[in-house]
Design an enzyme around this catalytic site. Structure first.
Site, short mmCIF file in Angstrom:
data_model
loop_
_atom_site.label_atom_id
_atom_site.label_comp_id
_atom_site.label_asym_id
_atom_site.label_seq_id
_atom_site.Cartn_x
_atom_site.Cartn_y
_atom_site.Cartn_z
N HIS A 119 0.84 -1.20 0.00
CA HIS A 119 0.00 0.00 0.00
C HIS A 119 0.87 1.26 0.00
CE1 HIS A 119 -3.81 2.16 1.28
NE2 HIS A 119 -2.89 3.07 1.56
N GLU A 120 1.84 1.30 0.90
CA GLU A 120 2.67 2.50 1.01
C GLU A 120 3.63 2.63 -0.17
OE1 GLU A 120 1.65 4.56 3.03
OE2 GLU A 120 0.42 3.25 4.27
N HIS A 123 1.97 4.58 -2.87
CA HIS A 123 2.10 6.02 -2.64
C HIS A 123 3.49 6.50 -3.06
CE1 HIS A 123 -1.74 6.21 -0.79
NE2 HIS A 123 -1.40 5.69 0.38
#
Length: 240
Positions: A119-120, A123
């Site tokens: 998920h990160e 980003h």
């Protein structure tokens, strides 16, 4: 032993601790050491699980390769930090330092670590490839949160089942929208209405932006296929 002494003071006199003040300090130090040891254990476990995620998760491996190909190579010691966090979050991306924070006190299982890292990393990938205005443009944040929820495995059927979310009709879209909205509200002081408006305005384009996977990886097997295709695509372009 004088009159009016408390039971604790009497016990201290009985054992002679009052004669050795550093023994008392030693007890306090021992308590601190236990806490420090506990934090060290959390930190060490986090570091181990992080390495496993980076080395074995097809989601993470593809994203790391993609970032390297985009000129943003990822290094574990530089770009990841295992830290104590509030109990409501599992990780975060710090755009100012280009660093991913992993919440060592809130991640206890490897599958959870794999999802948070992936998920990160999405980003971080968005930060690398686009001029994302994380702090002033909530639509930019919304887009990256939509992509992260959609592509990291957050909304796989298995994960949703574990959350007791059983809906099948447009399940992926519903999950992505809800998780993106929740993430925005957690990290920005905006109203529910403003967050929903931002998500709605960018949802279709960002939901359908599958880079660098080329598809929505619905499970680990899907992610492995996406990783293989990405590697083949990378080899193709390098040979042109």
């Amino acid at each position: 032993m004088g009159r009016g002494r408390t039971e604790t003071e009497t016990e201290a006199d009985d054992y002679g601790y009052n004669l050795f003040p550093e023994r008392q300090a030693g007890k306090q130090q021992q308590k601190k050491s236990v806490l420090t040891e506990s934090l060290f254990t959390f930190h060490h476990k986090c570091q181990v699980m992080l390495k496993v995620a980076m080395d074995t998760s097809p989601y993470a491996k593809l994203l790391i390769d993609a970032m390297k190909g985009s000129g943003c190579a990822i290094y574990k010691d530089r770009h990841f930090s295992c830290e104590e966090c509030d109990g409501t979050v599992s990780g975060g991306f710090d755009a100012e330092t280009s660093q991913i924070v992993i919440c060592q006190n809130n991640i206890h299982q490897q599958p959870h670590m794999n999802r948070v890292v992936s998920h990160e990393l999405i980003h971080a990938f968005d930060h690398c490839r686009a001029h994302v205005d994380w702090f002033q443009n909530v639509k930019h944040l919304a887009c990256s949160e939509i992509r992260a929820a959609n592509l990291s495995g957050d909304c796989t059927f298995q994960n949703e089942l574990s959350r007791f979310n059983f809906g099948l009709k447009q399940h992926q879209q519903k999950c992505v929208r809800e998780r993106a909205l929740r993430s925005i509200l957690a990290v920005r002081k905006v109203s529910q209405e403003a967050a929903e408006k931002a998500v709605d305005e960018v949802f279709d384009s960002c939901f359908n932006d599958h880079e660098p996977f080329g598809r929505i990886p619905h499970d680990k097997k899907d992610a492995k296929y996406a990783q293989r295709d990405f590697q083949n695509r990378d080899r193709y372009y390098s040979n042109l």
